[in-house]
Design an enzyme around this catalytic site. Sequence first.
Site, short mmCIF file in Angstrom:
data_model
loop_
_atom_site.label_atom_id
_atom_site.label_comp_id
_atom_site.label_asym_id
_atom_site.label_seq_id
_atom_site.Cartn_x
_atom_site.Cartn_y
_atom_site.Cartn_z
N ARG A 80 0.86 -1.19 0.00
CA ARG A 80 0.00 0.00 0.00
C ARG A 80 0.89 1.23 0.00
O ARG A 80 1.71 1.40 0.90
CB ARG A 80 -0.92 -0.02 1.22
CG ARG A 80 -1.74 1.24 1.36
CD ARG A 80 -2.75 1.18 2.49
NE ARG A 80 -3.47 2.45 2.58
CZ ARG A 80 -3.32 3.34 3.56
NH1 ARG A 80 -2.51 3.07 4.56
NH2 ARG A 80 -3.99 4.48 3.55
N HIS A 124 -2.68 11.16 0.54
CA HIS A 124 -2.17 10.87 1.89
C HIS A 124 -1.49 12.13 2.41
O HIS A 124 -0.30 12.16 2.68
CB HIS A 124 -1.19 9.68 1.85
CG HIS A 124 -0.94 9.06 3.19
ND1 HIS A 124 -1.12 7.72 3.47
CD2 HIS A 124 -0.49 9.61 4.34
CE1 HIS A 124 -0.79 7.48 4.73
NE2 HIS A 124 -0.42 8.61 5.29
N GLU A 169 -7.19 8.68 6.10
CA GLU A 169 -7.42 9.29 7.41
C GLU A 169 -7.85 10.77 7.33
O GLU A 169 -7.15 11.67 7.82
CB GLU A 169 -6.16 9.17 8.28
CG GLU A 169 -5.75 7.75 8.52
CD GLU A 169 -4.49 7.64 9.37
OE1 GLU A 169 -3.80 8.65 9.54
OE2 GLU A 169 -4.21 6.53 9.86
N ASN A 294 -7.31 1.88 9.79
CA ASN A 294 -5.97 2.04 10.37
C ASN A 294 -6.14 2.01 11.88
O ASN A 294 -6.86 2.84 12.45
CB ASN A 294 -5.35 3.38 9.95
CG ASN A 294 -5.03 3.41 8.47
OD1 ASN A 294 -5.19 2.42 7.77
ND2 ASN A 294 -4.57 4.57 7.98
N TYR A 296 -4.17 1.66 15.73
CA TYR A 296 -2.93 1.70 16.52
C TYR A 296 -3.17 1.46 17.99
O TYR A 296 -2.42 0.77 18.66
CB TYR A 296 -2.22 3.06 16.32
CG TYR A 296 -1.64 3.18 14.94
CD1 TYR A 296 -2.39 3.71 13.89
CD2 TYR A 296 -0.37 2.69 14.66
CE1 TYR A 296 -1.87 3.79 12.61
CE2 TYR A 296 0.15 2.76 13.38
CZ TYR A 296 -0.61 3.30 12.36
OH TYR A 296 -0.10 3.37 11.08
N GLU A 354 -3.53 -0.09 7.95
CA GLU A 354 -2.34 0.25 8.73
C GLU A 354 -2.46 -0.33 10.13
O GLU A 354 -3.52 -0.27 10.73
CB GLU A 354 -2.14 1.78 8.89
CG GLU A 354 -1.67 2.49 7.65
CD GLU A 354 -1.50 3.97 7.88
OE1 GLU A 354 -1.22 4.37 9.04
OE2 GLU A 354 -1.69 4.75 6.92
O1 LIG Z 1 1.36 7.55 13.00
C1 LIG Z 1 1.66 6.42 12.23
C2 LIG Z 1 0.90 6.50 10.92
N1 LIG Z 1 -0.51 6.69 11.17
N2 LIG Z 1 -1.34 6.76 10.02
C3 LIG Z 1 -0.87 7.67 8.96
C4 LIG Z 1 0.62 7.51 8.70
O2 LIG Z 1 1.04 8.49 7.75
C5 LIG Z 1 1.40 7.62 10.00
O3 LIG Z 1 2.80 7.53 9.76
#
Ligand SMILES: OC[C@H]1NNC[C@@H](O)[C@@H]1O
Length: 450
Positions: A80, A124, A169, A294, A296, A354
């Site tokens: 990706r 992005h 995002e 995504n 985390y 992600e």
């Molecule tokens: O913070 C880690 C990742 N989170 N999502 C978007 C990415 O561009 C970031 O690096």
Amino acid sequence: MTKPAPILFPKDFLWGCATSAYQIEGSPLADGAGPSVWHRFSHTPGRVQDGDTADVTCDHYRRWESDVDLMHSLGLNSYRFSIAWGRVLPEGTGRINAAGLDFYERLVDRLLSRGIQPMVTLFHWDLPAALDDRGGWLNRDIAQWFAEYADVMFRRLDDRVNYWTTLNEPWVVADGGYMHGVLAPGHRNIFEAPRAAHHLMMAHGAAVQAYRATGRNKIGLVVNIEPKYAASQSDADCAATRRAEAYMNRQYLEPALLGSYPEELHEVFGEAWPQWPAADLRLIKQPLDYIGVNYYTRAVVRSDPTSWPLKATTVKQKQHTHMETGWEVYPQGLVDTLLWIKDQYGNPPVYITENGACFFDPPQVEGPVLEDPLRVDYLRKHITAVHTAMQRGADIRGYFAWSLFDNFEWAFGFSKRFGIVHMNYETLKRTLKSSAHFYSKVIASNGAAL
Ligand SMILES: OC[C@H]1NNC[C@@H](O)[C@@H]1O
Ligand SMILES: [Ca+2]
């Protein structure tokens, strides 16, 4: 005690890594490319930690051939990445820069020659600066500007790219770039944030609409989801948690999937919340082939009248490990997120677009492999969480680790390392971490090595 059955994923499951153009490419102005808002932002003193910029970063723009070979050596079956809008359309609209298009076409061809499926993100965060000069995400016309750019990419690459993403995002762009001012273009204005958010989603809708005219493959939206858990059962904490969930997790999914905004946003934004024409929501709500998630971390939320604009704040969970960004390691949150999407939005096809972690890694590497046990543990637990959600009925089609390389982590600069491959920013030497070896084994065994 019988050994639990080995975890196995479907045969056609996508196993990849994710990156983005500004974070790994370098050479931001090479071969006719136009500058992005992130080129300007990182070159504005005080905006990025240690004054770091992505002028070089991983130098992927020049090392892309060997980087694709590295992906192949890891056994990835997909990758990706994002397209820098300003390489293809230096002013954002109108004139096409052939060298920019050619770069991405060669990258796609090499990926396919190595049996790697490209999943291509159109935006992005690196908006062409020329469009920011015309209002950027605050200008309603951007929906057409974005659709024009998207159409250029579809016509050139849809015969080879099977998975398209409109935006990465949108919440981060609106919240970071327009509400809190910590990301490009660095505005801090509660009246601008919901308008930027809305225009981002209109652009998403316009691009999907353009795709349906010529596209033969799949297109979706990638959202960051951070599940919110009330710190207590008090009315105040539960209401604060609902506001936080509406502001981050529903504000983008629901216009895209349901054609409506959560009611809580009126409360969050107050007089700053615009009344949008119904036609806007009809444009935003386009049929999608998948949702990219995504993930985390999670947030435990309590009411906090002093915090702006949510009147909610997170409560640190000291009983769990945290990443260098301060994010709690909480794999159960990924199970909860995937089941929430399944139950709330009709079990749409989902890719984990992600997932990853930044723990402190030694900046220099002596031996052949850099040991990163905390990241191995994080990946093992989160990939297992994906499987758990699938066993409970969630329709998950793939997983992309963030990120292939350590790279430019936005306002954190190079201080945060998310890669499964270590990057030496002086020598540009790539060194596998033990997490790369681990992930490679998981892919080769389709999950059995977890
Ligand atoms: O913070 C880690 C990742 N989170 N999502 C978007 C990415 O561009 C970031 O690096
Ligand atoms: Ca195809």
